[in-house]
Design a protein around this motif. Structure first.
Motif, PDB file in Angstrom:
ATOM      1  N   ILE A  20      37.823 -12.153  21.375  1.00  0.00           N
ATOM      2  CA  ILE A  20      39.090 -12.490  22.026  1.00  0.00           C
ATOM      3  C   ILE A  20      38.996 -13.845  22.713  1.00  0.00           C
ATOM      4  CG2 ILE A  20      40.706 -11.835  23.866  1.00  0.00           C
ATOM      5  CD1 ILE A  20      40.032  -8.864  23.116  1.00  0.00           C
ATOM      6  N   SER A  21      37.907 -14.077  23.436  1.00  0.00           N
ATOM      7  CA  SER A  21      37.672 -15.314  24.185  1.00  0.00           C
ATOM      8  C   SER A  21      38.961 -15.818  24.848  1.00  0.00           C
ATOM      9  CB  SER A  21      37.017 -16.395  23.324  1.00  0.00           C
ATOM     10  OG  SER A  21      37.584 -16.545  22.066  1.00  0.00           O
ATOM     11  N   PRO A  22      39.405 -15.108  25.890  1.00  0.00           N
ATOM     12  CA  PRO A  22      40.739 -15.344  26.444  1.00  0.00           C
ATOM     13  C   PRO A  22      40.930 -16.624  27.253  1.00  0.00           C
ATOM     14  CG  PRO A  22      39.589 -13.704  27.761  1.00  0.00           C
ATOM     15  CD  PRO A  22      38.718 -14.003  26.572  1.00  0.00           C
ATOM     16  N   TYR A  23      39.834 -17.269  27.668  1.00  0.00           N
ATOM     17  CA  TYR A  23      39.982 -18.407  28.584  1.00  0.00           C
ATOM     18  C   TYR A  23      39.688 -19.736  27.902  1.00  0.00           C
ATOM     19  CZ  TYR A  23      39.654 -14.423  31.711  1.00  0.00           C
ATOM     20  OH  TYR A  23      39.839 -13.212  32.314  1.00  0.00           O
ATOM     21  N   ARG A  24      40.612 -20.673  28.068  1.00  0.00           N
ATOM     22  CA  ARG A  24      40.483 -22.001  27.455  1.00  0.00           C
ATOM     23  C   ARG A  24      39.190 -22.692  27.866  1.00  0.00           C
ATOM     24  NH1 ARG A  24      45.932 -22.906  29.394  1.00  0.00           N
ATOM     25  NH2 ARG A  24      47.294 -22.125  27.748  1.00  0.00           N
ATOM     26  N   ARG A  28      26.969 -16.646  25.357  1.00  0.00           N
ATOM     27  CA  ARG A  28      25.947 -16.066  24.483  1.00  0.00           C
ATOM     28  C   ARG A  28      26.334 -16.201  23.012  1.00  0.00           C
ATOM     29  NH1 ARG A  28      24.334 -10.592  27.929  1.00  0.00           N
ATOM     30  NH2 ARG A  28      23.474 -11.740  29.721  1.00  0.00           N
ATOM     31  N   ILE A  29      27.584 -15.933  22.714  1.00  0.00           N
ATOM     32  CA  ILE A  29      28.062 -16.092  21.337  1.00  0.00           C
ATOM     33  C   ILE A  29      27.936 -17.557  20.911  1.00  0.00           C
ATOM     34  CG2 ILE A  29      30.087 -15.982  19.818  1.00  0.00           C
ATOM     35  CD1 ILE A  29      31.015 -13.549  21.528  1.00  0.00           C
ATOM     36  N   ALA A  30      28.344 -18.464  21.783  1.00  0.00           N
ATOM     37  CA  ALA A  30      28.270 -19.900  21.476  1.00  0.00           C
ATOM     38  C   ALA A  30      26.832 -20.345  21.250  1.00  0.00           C
ATOM     39  CB  ALA A  30      28.922 -20.715  22.588  1.00  0.00           C
ATOM     40  N   ARG A  74      28.958  -7.263  21.933  1.00  0.00           N
ATOM     41  CA  ARG A  74      28.911  -6.516  23.207  1.00  0.00           C
ATOM     42  C   ARG A  74      27.969  -5.317  23.118  1.00  0.00           C
ATOM     43  NH1 ARG A  74      31.614  -7.244  27.700  1.00  0.00           N
ATOM     44  NH2 ARG A  74      33.140  -8.912  27.798  1.00  0.00           N
ATOM     45  N   THR A  75      27.743  -4.792  21.947  1.00  0.00           N
ATOM     46  CA  THR A  75      26.827  -3.667  21.774  1.00  0.00           C
ATOM     47  C   THR A  75      25.372  -4.117  21.794  1.00  0.00           C
ATOM     48  OG1 THR A  75      28.472  -2.507  20.439  1.00  0.00           O
ATOM     49  CG2 THR A  75      26.204  -1.761  20.220  1.00  0.00           C
ATOM     50  N   HIS A  76      25.085  -5.321  21.276  1.00  0.00           N
ATOM     51  CA  HIS A  76      23.702  -5.760  21.114  1.00  0.00           C
ATOM     52  C   HIS A  76      23.313  -6.929  22.021  1.00  0.00           C
ATOM     53  CE1 HIS A  76      23.238  -3.058  17.747  1.00  0.00           C
ATOM     54  NE2 HIS A  76      24.382  -3.514  17.259  1.00  0.00           N
ATOM     55  N   LEU A  77      24.052  -7.996  21.981  1.00  0.00           N
ATOM     56  CA  LEU A  77      23.688  -9.218  22.687  1.00  0.00           C
ATOM     57  C   LEU A  77      24.189  -9.244  24.130  1.00  0.00           C
ATOM     58  CD1 LEU A  77      22.374 -12.024  22.206  1.00  0.00           C
ATOM     59  CD2 LEU A  77      24.615 -12.855  21.495  1.00  0.00           C
ATOM     60  N   SER A  78      25.287  -8.598  24.385  1.00  0.00           N
ATOM     61  CA  SER A  78      25.893  -8.627  25.721  1.00  0.00           C
ATOM     62  C   SER A  78      26.049  -7.234  26.321  1.00  0.00           C
ATOM     63  CB  SER A  78      27.256  -9.329  25.655  1.00  0.00           C
ATOM     64  OG  SER A  78      27.093 -10.689  25.323  1.00  0.00           O
ATOM     65  N   LYS A  79      25.156  -6.329  25.948  1.00  0.00           N
ATOM     66  CA  LYS A  79      25.207  -4.960  26.469  1.00  0.00           C
ATOM     67  C   LYS A  79      25.118  -4.998  27.994  1.00  0.00           C
ATOM     68  CE  LYS A  79      23.310  -0.405  25.700  1.00  0.00           C
ATOM     69  NZ  LYS A  79      22.393   0.386  24.892  1.00  0.00           N
ATOM     70  N   GLY A  80      25.960  -4.221  28.638  1.00  0.00           N
ATOM     71  CA  GLY A  80      25.935  -4.152  30.093  1.00  0.00           C
ATOM     72  C   GLY A  80      26.918  -5.082  30.780  1.00  0.00           C
ATOM     73  N   LEU A  81      27.469  -6.032  30.043  1.00  0.00           N
ATOM     74  CA  LEU A  81      28.470  -6.909  30.644  1.00  0.00           C
ATOM     75  C   LEU A  81      29.792  -6.168  30.753  1.00  0.00           C
ATOM     76  CD1 LEU A  81      27.974 -10.405  28.941  1.00  0.00           C
ATOM     77  CD2 LEU A  81      27.288  -9.703  31.245  1.00  0.00           C
ATOM     78  N   GLY A  82      30.498  -6.433  31.827  1.00  0.00           N
ATOM     79  CA  GLY A  82      31.822  -5.846  32.008  1.00  0.00           C
ATOM     80  C   GLY A  82      32.896  -6.793  31.512  1.00  0.00           C
ATOM     81  N   PHE A  83      34.076  -6.687  32.120  1.00  0.00           N
ATOM     82  CA  PHE A  83      35.209  -7.489  31.661  1.00  0.00           C
ATOM     83  C   PHE A  83      35.786  -8.365  32.767  1.00  0.00           C
ATOM     84  CE2 PHE A  83      34.691  -4.207  28.526  1.00  0.00           C
ATOM     85  CZ  PHE A  83      34.848  -4.900  27.344  1.00  0.00           C
ATOM     86  N   SER A  84      34.968  -8.657  33.789  1.00  0.00           N
ATOM     87  CA  SER A  84      35.395  -9.636  34.789  1.00  0.00           C
ATOM     88  C   SER A  84      35.423 -10.998  34.107  1.00  0.00           C
ATOM     89  CB  SER A  84      34.405  -9.671  35.960  1.00  0.00           C
ATOM     90  OG  SER A  84      33.154 -10.203  35.520  1.00  0.00           O
ATOM     91  N   ARG A  85      36.062 -11.940  34.726  1.00  0.00           N
ATOM     92  CA  ARG A  85      36.100 -13.289  34.140  1.00  0.00           C
ATOM     93  C   ARG A  85      34.681 -13.833  33.962  1.00  0.00           C
ATOM     94  NH1 ARG A  85      40.301 -17.830  34.180  1.00  0.00           N
ATOM     95  NH2 ARG A  85      39.113 -19.473  33.176  1.00  0.00           N
ATOM     96  N   ASP A 143      31.846 -12.153  33.545  1.00  0.00           N
ATOM     97  CA  ASP A 143      31.173 -11.472  32.439  1.00  0.00           C
ATOM     98  C   ASP A 143      31.732 -11.904  31.086  1.00  0.00           C
ATOM     99  OD1 ASP A 143      29.497 -10.147  34.172  1.00  0.00           O
ATOM    100  OD2 ASP A 143      30.429  -8.180  33.913  1.00  0.00           O
ATOM    101  N   ARG A 144      33.034 -12.097  31.015  1.00  0.00           N
ATOM    102  CA  ARG A 144      33.629 -12.561  29.747  1.00  0.00           C
ATOM    103  C   ARG A 144      33.113 -13.957  29.402  1.00  0.00           C
ATOM    104  NH1 ARG A 144      39.308  -9.947  28.719  1.00  0.00           N
ATOM    105  NH2 ARG A 144      39.282  -8.272  30.235  1.00  0.00           N
ATOM    106  N   ASP A 145      33.024 -14.821  30.404  1.00  0.00           N
ATOM    107  CA  ASP A 145      32.500 -16.174  30.165  1.00  0.00           C
ATOM    108  C   ASP A 145      31.033 -16.131  29.732  1.00  0.00           C
ATOM    109  OD1 ASP A 145      34.972 -17.268  30.748  1.00  0.00           O
ATOM    110  OD2 ASP A 145      34.397 -18.002  32.736  1.00  0.00           O
TER     111      ASP A 145
END
Length: 189
Positions: free
Chosen positions: A88-92, A68-70, A48-59, A61-63
């Motif tokens: 965390i990757s909260p969604y199946r 990006r990680i995948a 979240r600091t480097h690859l996903s900077k600026g993303l929030g925590f909406s569904r 943005d989390r997806d």
């Protein structure tokens, strides 16, 4: 580049904040490096600091963060490395998408009761949630969808880090991603 002859794979740690994903990742990384294995950790906080900077925590943005990680894990996996995702990757649905994208994917549910995660709260996040300073926090006021069929469940409130690492290594040997020599901890020089 010289081929190591090793099959790449991704370990996908999922679980609540404070469950032990980062701690396990570091212990597994150490074991792999002792055996000369190329390994990279994609820790949720660092991503979240480097690859996903600026993303929030909406569904959404989390997806996006998980995609990006995948993507990075998939590149590493295709090139024979062991990659470890500790997010965390909260969604199946997002985790299943990652599984399909990566291929050699080992989902590990780092299961820990919410009250134990709160006690561990090294980042002070649960305290901020309780104070109303953080909203939509996974496991508190935003859902965490437990994996239905992970390759392994590690209960960090019931076993030591060493026991968890050994169980994971045993599973990876069983799945054919590691050879049995990984079951032996290397002798420290």
């Amino acid at each position: 580049m010289v081929s190591t002859g090793q099959t790449g794979f991704t370990i996908w740690f999922t679980g609540l904040s404070g469950a032990g994903k980062s701690t396990l990742s570091e212990a597994v990384e150490q074991r792999f490096k002792q055996h000369g294995r190329n390994v990279e950790i994609l820790d949720g906080d660092i991503v979240r600091t480097h690859l996903s900077k600026g993303l929030g925590f909406s569904r959404e943005d989390r997806d996006t963060n998980i995609k990006r990680i995948a993507f990075v894990c998939g590149l590493l996996t295709r090139n024979g490395a062991a990659s470890i995702s500790a997010a965390i990757s909260p969604y199946r649905e997002a985790r299943e998408w990652a599984r399909q994208e990566i291929g050699n994917f080992v989902e590990v549910y780092v299961k820990c009761p919410l009250d134990v995660c709160r006690q561990r709260d090294v980042k002070g996040l649960y305290k901020l949630v309780d104070e109303g300073k953080i909203k939509n926090f996974t496991g508190v006021d935003d859902p965490y969808e437990e994996p239905e069929h992970p390759e392994l469940i590690i209960e960090t409130d019931k076993e030591t880090i060493a026991e968890s690492v050994q169980r994971l290594v045993s599973k990876l040997v069983e799945l054919g991603y590691l050879d049995p020599t990984y079951l032996e901890e290397p002798v420290q020089a």
